[in-house]
Design an enzyme around this catalytic site. Structure first.
Site, short mmCIF file in Angstrom:
data_model
loop_
_atom_site.label_atom_id
_atom_site.label_comp_id
_atom_site.label_asym_id
_atom_site.label_seq_id
_atom_site.Cartn_x
_atom_site.Cartn_y
_atom_site.Cartn_z
N HIS C 88 0.85 -1.21 0.00
CA HIS C 88 0.00 0.00 0.00
C HIS C 88 0.88 1.25 0.00
O HIS C 88 0.68 2.16 -0.81
CB HIS C 88 -0.93 0.00 1.22
CG HIS C 88 -1.53 1.33 1.54
ND1 HIS C 88 -2.57 1.88 0.83
CD2 HIS C 88 -1.24 2.25 2.50
CE1 HIS C 88 -2.89 3.06 1.34
NE2 HIS C 88 -2.09 3.31 2.37
N ASP C 117 6.36 21.04 -26.78
CA ASP C 117 6.32 19.69 -26.18
C ASP C 117 7.40 19.63 -25.11
O ASP C 117 8.08 20.62 -24.85
CB ASP C 117 6.59 18.61 -27.26
CG ASP C 117 6.01 17.26 -26.85
OD1 ASP C 117 6.19 16.86 -25.67
OD2 ASP C 117 5.34 16.61 -27.67
N TRP C 153 7.18 0.01 3.82
CA TRP C 153 7.71 0.67 2.62
C TRP C 153 9.10 1.23 2.89
O TRP C 153 9.85 1.51 1.96
CB TRP C 153 6.75 1.75 2.12
CG TRP C 153 6.91 3.10 2.76
CD1 TRP C 153 6.36 3.47 3.95
CD2 TRP C 153 7.65 4.22 2.28
NE1 TRP C 153 6.72 4.76 4.24
CE2 TRP C 153 7.51 5.25 3.24
CE3 TRP C 153 8.43 4.46 1.15
CZ2 TRP C 153 8.11 6.50 3.09
CZ3 TRP C 153 9.03 5.71 1.01
CH2 TRP C 153 8.87 6.71 1.97
N SER C 181 12.55 5.54 -13.95
CA SER C 181 11.45 6.29 -14.55
C SER C 181 11.38 7.70 -13.98
O SER C 181 11.26 8.68 -14.73
CB SER C 181 10.15 5.53 -14.30
OG SER C 181 9.05 6.37 -14.52
N SER C 182 11.46 7.81 -12.64
CA SER C 182 11.37 9.14 -12.03
C SER C 182 12.52 10.02 -12.45
O SER C 182 12.35 11.22 -12.69
CB SER C 182 11.40 9.06 -10.51
OG SER C 182 10.35 8.30 -10.05
N HIS C 265 13.52 11.82 3.25
CA HIS C 265 12.92 13.09 3.61
C HIS C 265 12.72 14.01 2.42
O HIS C 265 11.63 14.53 2.22
CB HIS C 265 13.59 13.78 4.79
CG HIS C 265 12.60 14.72 5.38
ND1 HIS C 265 11.59 14.30 6.19
CD2 HIS C 265 12.38 16.02 5.16
CE1 HIS C 265 10.79 15.32 6.46
NE2 HIS C 265 11.24 16.38 5.86
N GLU C 267 12.20 13.00 -0.39
CA GLU C 267 11.11 12.33 -1.10
C GLU C 267 9.74 12.85 -0.64
O GLU C 267 8.85 13.05 -1.46
CB GLU C 267 11.21 10.81 -0.87
CG GLU C 267 9.98 10.01 -1.25
CD GLU C 267 9.71 9.95 -2.75
OE1 GLU C 267 10.67 10.19 -3.51
OE2 GLU C 267 8.57 9.69 -3.13
N TYR C 269 9.05 15.73 0.38
CA TYR C 269 8.84 17.05 -0.22
C TYR C 269 8.61 16.96 -1.71
O TYR C 269 7.92 17.80 -2.29
CB TYR C 269 9.99 18.00 0.13
CG TYR C 269 9.98 18.33 1.61
CD1 TYR C 269 8.77 18.55 2.24
CD2 TYR C 269 11.13 18.37 2.36
CE1 TYR C 269 8.71 18.80 3.59
CE2 TYR C 269 11.07 18.62 3.72
CZ TYR C 269 9.86 18.84 4.33
OH TYR C 269 9.80 19.09 5.66
N SER C 280 -1.19 27.43 -5.51
CA SER C 280 -0.86 28.81 -5.82
C SER C 280 -1.44 29.26 -7.16
O SER C 280 -1.40 30.45 -7.48
CB SER C 280 0.67 29.00 -5.84
OG SER C 280 1.20 28.59 -4.61
N HIS C 314 15.42 13.08 11.80
CA HIS C 314 14.27 13.22 12.70
C HIS C 314 13.32 12.02 12.60
O HIS C 314 12.40 11.91 13.37
CB HIS C 314 13.55 14.56 12.50
CG HIS C 314 12.83 14.71 11.20
ND1 HIS C 314 12.70 15.90 10.56
CD2 HIS C 314 12.18 13.82 10.42
CE1 HIS C 314 12.00 15.73 9.45
NE2 HIS C 314 11.68 14.48 9.34
N HIS C 315 13.55 11.16 11.61
CA HIS C 315 12.77 9.92 11.54
C HIS C 315 13.36 8.85 12.45
O HIS C 315 12.84 7.75 12.54
CB HIS C 315 12.75 9.38 10.11
CG HIS C 315 12.09 10.30 9.13
ND1 HIS C 315 10.76 10.23 8.83
CD2 HIS C 315 12.58 11.34 8.41
CE1 HIS C 315 10.45 11.17 7.96
NE2 HIS C 315 11.53 11.86 7.69
N THR C 340 7.29 27.01 5.34
CA THR C 340 5.98 26.40 5.10
C THR C 340 4.87 27.33 5.59
O THR C 340 3.85 27.50 4.92
CB THR C 340 5.89 25.04 5.81
OG1 THR C 340 7.08 24.31 5.53
CG2 THR C 340 4.70 24.25 5.31
N LYS C 343 4.14 30.08 3.18
CA LYS C 343 3.25 29.68 2.07
C LYS C 343 1.79 29.77 2.49
O LYS C 343 0.96 30.34 1.78
CB LYS C 343 3.58 28.26 1.64
CG LYS C 343 4.87 28.20 0.88
CD LYS C 343 5.12 26.83 0.34
CE LYS C 343 6.16 26.89 -0.75
NZ LYS C 343 5.70 27.55 -1.97
N ARG C 462 1.95 1.63 15.20
CA ARG C 462 1.55 1.44 13.81
C ARG C 462 1.98 0.05 13.34
O ARG C 462 2.74 -0.64 14.00
CB ARG C 462 2.15 2.53 12.93
CG ARG C 462 3.66 2.54 12.89
CD ARG C 462 4.21 3.78 12.22
NE ARG C 462 4.11 3.68 10.77
CZ ARG C 462 4.95 4.29 9.92
NH1 ARG C 462 5.95 5.02 10.38
NH2 ARG C 462 4.80 4.18 8.63
#
Lengths: 365, 207, 538
Positions: C88, C117, C153, C181-182, C265, C267, C269, C280, C314-315, C340, C343, C462
């Site tokens: 998931h 293009d 994950w 791909s990315s 991290h 990722e 963002y 915006s 921080h993780h 943040t 924004k 979790r």
């Protein structure tokens, strides 16, 4: 939502618990402070937004203004949050430094996680034991009614004294686990090959429950932690009793070495041991989980080399999930479970293994 | 937005033509270099992490090279307690214990601790001990002049041995640390050890 | 915003066929989609792929919530449960959110900067078409003996190395393909933005969606290779005897977490910066007022991106770090709240004294601002190390990142689809259905994720398939919210299918009366080829 702030009761269903140590209470007040600051920020920001959405609606004939920047305002909303952050960071740093006190403890317990149980070893006494979830499989499978402490009960809880600095050295035998008791505000990862430490100083006697907090495989949800805090005098009495029990168990083990059990006894004990210990991976029917945990039923190791069979239970196998059970099971239990596995599920080897055969592998004579 | 950067118009690139293609190629090359560089950086993090750990003691690992005893001044004003824990990994049958549970030393003072090992099974085994110190910062201040953990340790079937470890605590140790723990975990590395080592173990006459 | 001056020269007003000799006729059927190098086709492919993956990953979430509906094991075994949470997560991150943003970038970036293009159309085709294979491999791993990846994950070693199932090689292979791909997609976006802007389109005139995607693309090429590196190490540790993460060979399992989160991290963002761009665009349109603080938006995005490289640990506060490191990562993380916040304040200031109307994209945008802020505030709480020891690995974290990713990233994607769909199809979507979709989603998503804060604080870890009885009531509600949210997305499916069948009222090129930007100056539906001759931006 604000109501939950006032529920400082012992074990809220909504909020963090204040816990039973000075540190956990500091952590709780830090949490509440953070929560209130966040609520205030949210109320202000969302309030302005909703005001704007109500008053500056096109349907009410609002005409758009023309501004699209304002240096003063922009500086203000950069600087003010910064100051708020400093206000949060200072008490947080103080609590953190208090948590990392490395002064000499009164007592040290070595906590070892393994799939899926905890092992506690008192460094100053000859006491060590495994602590395994006591909730019956039938409750989990919804066959029996679930008890009050469903999934949060163990066969042998950790016992510590109140009012003393207890240090936990935390490590793991296999994957990463995490030892977490919310009432102490202690959560530390158990990393294989490395030790971490945490400490607590419990103010009130009581039973405190926690769980493994790091995904550690199939039964991650089933390795609870139970800690009983006792008055120092009660603790002393308990530890002395435990040492005596450990001595008696060692003597009993020696006595059993000389004895032989009958096939019925071996099979009965073996089934009990298999179902409570081995079945977590190899399943009660001995078929394992294909691709993850190998089957015992029909396996080469259970049908042929008996010594290898004992060896793998006693020492485990490096680089696999198969751990050593020498400390968790007695020699006669190992003998029984090997006998059971070699004869159950059509394995039918007819082999009987006695405690002395296990002793021969373990002590080389 | 029009007020910003409006003098820059001429520098804008066209979107078709051969010059456009060449510009694409250049940019792509640069970006691919970044990608390759970052892939390498991912692997470079491994040694960088080790260096970082050596400097900060972040993971509580002690140096795997022998320290030379420098004639440091012994700090007799304080005592440090060093506690030893021995463990064996799954699949490692050796008995392994420290002869001394804990020692008290002055910083700068040399101390020796002996560890007992026995191989109870009927096969020869090569072991590697992995140290870990808690609190992690203390790892920076423990200087081992001799340690069994620097080398692979072979034992033939049924053999036993005493393995010494000599160390001193650096007098620079912060005052806040008065007590730390050194853990050794013993791993069976026979399967991955050099062939030469295994042969040497088989040929050795024992002790 | 910028305006096109020489509309007369813009072939966009011409018919798509036969204007220029490289405009051959569009192949029909499957081959059109298989061989297409057209940015609009590829954008459509990405968006459909992301939507299908969203439904697949959502179905797995339904399995998870069904199992957690009440205490005890009812539906799945713990090992399968772990596979569900793992796959998931992987599908939603790499299969739904990221491809959806890439799809939007494909559709919109060339139209917004006046390019005909993407810069590298053939690579564009490849970068999409390898993606379905990556996910076929990942999904097929669920059916091999022993099942698919069951280690979360985040695939922490040694659970993903020594202790993982036989299918780990498939997992590694599929992550490699997703990464390639990315990276190709990101390179394409950067080259397009660098080299193909219309004359006059200076950097500080670029629409914010383009800006945020440019920064996202740089994050992608910086960290996807690191992910490739770390999965490679997992592969070699498991199959080739290396010991990067194995203490026995001198490695360290915590090193895995450092490398993973160095990727991980930035990722997260990657999954939110394009959302900032989308919001915006939408907020000014429906406030009929210029975006407040364009320049500070750009700088805030850039500083969030830069800060994302120094907060990874921080993780990992509970892994055992020296106090000084914990303080550093705590403070660095808290500082992210400043840009943040800027924004959010800018969006509110944009609405302030505007002339606001509540079309469907605006509804999603407003929900985004509020609910993303809720997720942001819980993120701020998580940054505080001493309390993070209590929150870490509980449902509080699950609530936090679902607020940021579902009501953040996913809501922004839906807002974007509603905003630009009329431009793509030339027809207005079914507004009644869209409002149903919005209100059902909004209510159910909060029933789903808000109580997770409570169970998390009360102590529910979790990634567990079964829980203590005290969590039973809330979990029932969470599951009900989950099912309702899942069903609500079927309304969206119906709406999109209806829109693709060209039902609904025709729209003007402007579509929304306050919309500004180059994409609104080409006809609706957008012709197959646009801006063959670049517009001039003043």
């Amino acid at each position: 939502m604000l109501a939950l702030a006032t529920t400082a009761s012992e074990r809220s269903d909504l909020n963090l618990r204040p816990g039973v140590t000075d540190i956990s209470q500091q952590v709780y007040s830090l949490h509440m402070m953070m929560f209130f600051i966040c609520v205030v920020i949210a109320v202000i920001v969302f309030g302005l937004m909703f005001y704007s959405m109500i008053r500056h609606r096109k349907s009410k004939g609002a005409k758009p203004a023309n501004f699209h920047d304002n240096v003063k305002v922009e500086i203000a909303w950069t600087v003010v949050p910064f100051l708020i952050l400093i206000g949060m960071a200072v008490p947080a740093a103080n609590t953190l430094i208090a948590m990392e006190d490395v002064s000499k403890p009164d007592l040290t317990v070595l906590v070892t996680g393994s799939q899926w149980k905890w092992h506690y070893k008192y460094m100053d006494n000859d006491v060590e034991f495994f602590s395994i979830m006591a909730t019956q499989q039938e409750q989990i499978q919804n066959k029996f009614t679930k008890g009050e402490n469903y999934l949060l009960e163990v066969d042998r809880p950790l016992v510590i004294p109140t009012g003393q600095k207890v240090r936990f050295l935390i490590t793991s035998d296999d994957v990463i686990h995490s030892w977490w008791v919310p009432d102490f505000a202690v959560k530390k990862d158990a990393n294989p090959g490395f030790i971490n430490e945490a400490w607590t100083n419990v103010n009130e006697p009581g039973v405190y429950r926690g769980q493994c907090a790091e995904l550690c495989g199939k039964d991650h949800g089933f390795m609870p932690i139970v800690v009983i805090a006792k008055d120092p005098a009660d603790y002393e009495a308990w530890i002395v009793e435990q040492e005596a029990i450990a001595r008696r168990a060692a003597e009993e083990e020696q006595r059993l070495l000389a004895m032989s059990m009958s096939m019925e006894e071996l099979m009965a004990t073996g089934k009990r041991v298999h179902d409570s210990v081995c079945a977590a991976c190899h399943m009660p029917n001995g078929e394992g989980l294909p691709g993850v945990f190998p089957a015992i039923k029909g396996s080469q190791i259970a049908l042929e080399d008996q010594e290898a069979h004992i060896d793998i239970i006693v020492y485990g196998r490096a680089g696999t999930a198969m751990q050593s059970f020498a400390r968790q099971l007695t020699m006669s239990e190992i003998a029984a479970v090997v006998t059971y596995q070699r004869n159950a599920w059509n394995n039918n080897t007819g082999d009987m293994v006695q405690a002395k055969d296990v002793n021969a592998i373990m002590n080389g004579n | 937005m029009a007020d910003i950067d409006s003098q820059n118009n001429t520098s804008q690139t066209q979107n078709s033509s051969a010059s456009g293609e060449a510009a694409h190629g250049k940019t792509v090359t640069k970006l691919l270099l970044v990608v390759v560089g970052m892939f390498g950086f991912g692997f470079a993090l491994v040694p960088l992490y080790e260096v970082f750990c050596e400097i900060t003691g972040i993971n509580g690992k002690t140096s795997d090279e022998a320290a030379v005893y420098e004639a440091v001044e012994i700090d007799t004003s304080r005592m440090v307690t060093v506690e030893f824990i021995t463990r064996t990994n799954s699949g490692m049958p050796w008995e392994f214990s420290a002869q001394t549970k804990r020692v008290e030393v002055h910083p700068g003072q040399m101390a020796q601790v002996d560890f007992y090992v026995r191989n109870p099974v009927s096969r020869d085994i090569i072991a590697q001990a992995i140290p870990s110190v808690s609190p992690g910062t203390a790892a920076l201040y423990i200087n081992k002049t001799e340690c069994f953990c620097f080398r692979h340790q072979p034992l033939k079937a049924g053999e036993e041995a005493i393995m010494p470890m000599t160390f001193y605590v650096d007098p620079q140790l912060p005052d806040s640390i008065t007590f730390f723990t050194l853990q050794y975990t013993l791993y069976d590395i026979t399967a991955t050890a050099d062939e030469a080592e295994v042969v040497a173990l088989n040929n050795s006459l024992g002790r | 915003m910028s305006t096109v001056t020489d509309t007369a020269n813009t072939p966009a007003t011409d018919d798509a066929h036969g204007h220029d000799d490289h405009h051959h006729h569009i192949p029909k059927g499957l081959m059109r989609w298989l061989l297409t190098t057209n940015h609009k086709d590829i954008g459509t492919l990405y968006l459909w792929f992301a939507f299908i993956m969203f439904l697949v990953g959502g179905a797995m979430a339904m399995v998870i919530r069904a199992e957690l509906f009440q205490p005890g094991l009812q539906i799945v075994e713990p090992n399968f449960f772990n596979q569900m949470t793992t796959v998931h997560g992987l599908i939603m991150v790499f299969g739904a959110v990221m491809p959806a943003f890439t799809g939007l970038a494909n559709w919109l970036v060339p139209m917004m900067i006046g390019a005909p293009d993407m810069a590298l159309p053939r690579m564009n085709n490849w970068s999409f078409w390898i993606l379905p294979f990556a996910f076929l491999i990942l999904l097929s791993s669920l059916f091999v003996e022993g099942g698919g990846p069951a280690f979360g994950w985040t695939f922490y070693a040694p659970l993903s190395t020594t202790y993982s199932g036989d299918s780990t090689a498939l997992f590694v292979f599929s992550v490699h393909i997703m990464g390639i791909s990315s990276i190709m997609g990101a390179i394409n976006v950067i080259v397009t933005i660098f080299n193909m802007r219309a004359p006059g389109m200076t950097y500080m005139k670029m629409p914010l969606f383009v800006w945020t995607w440019l920064i996202t693309a740089f994050l992608l090429i910086a960290v996807m290779p690191v992910l490739a590196g770390v999965v490679t190490m997992v592969l070699t540790d498991k199959y080739f005897g290396t010991s990067f993460f194995d203490a026995a060979g001198g490695g360290d399992p915590v090193l895995f977490q450092h490398i993973f989160w160095f990727f991980g991290h930035p990722e997260v963002y990657i999954m939110i910066l394009p959302a900032f761009g989308i919001i915006s665009h939408i907020v000014p349109t429906f406030s009929r007022k210029k975006l407040f603080g364009y320049a500070s938006m750009v700088y805030a995005t850039a500083s969030i991106a830069l800060l994302s490289f120094i907060v990874w640990a921080h993780h990992m506060f509970t892994t055992g770090m020296p106090v000084i490191a914990e303080l550093f990562f705590m403070i660095a993380t808290m500082i992210i709240a400043v840009p943040t916040g800027v924004k959010v304040f800018n969006w509110v200031a944009t609405m302030w004294r505007g002339s606001i109307s509540f079309e469907v994209p605006m509804l999603f945008a407003i929900a985004f601002i509020i609910l993303f802020t809720v997720g942001g505030l819980s993120g701020l709480m998580l940054a505080i190390v001493p309390v993070d020891f209590q929150y870490h690995d509980t449902y509080f974290v699950v609530a936090h990142f679902h607020y940021v990713l579902v009501t953040g990233a996913i809501f922004s994607i839906m807002a974007a689809v509603y905003y630009w769909l009329p431009k793509w199809t030339g027809r207005m979507f079914d507004i009644t259905l869209a409002k149903w979709h919005f209100w059902c989603s909004l209510i159910s998503v909060n029933v789903l994720f808000f109580p997770m804060h409570f169970v998390g604080l009360a102590g529910m870890p979790r990634r567990i398939p079964d829980y203590a009885l005290q969590f039973a009531d809330f979990n029932k509600w969470i599951s009900i919210g989950g099912f309702a949210f899942g069903l609500s997305q079927l309304i969206f499916l119906a709406l999109v299918i209806k829109a693709c069948r060209k039902k609904g009222e025709k729209v003007s090129s402007q579509v929304w009366d306050g919309a500004e930007g180059l994409e609104w100056e080409i006809p609706s539906p957008a012709p197959y080829h646009t801006f063959d001759t670049p517009p001039v931006v003043k």
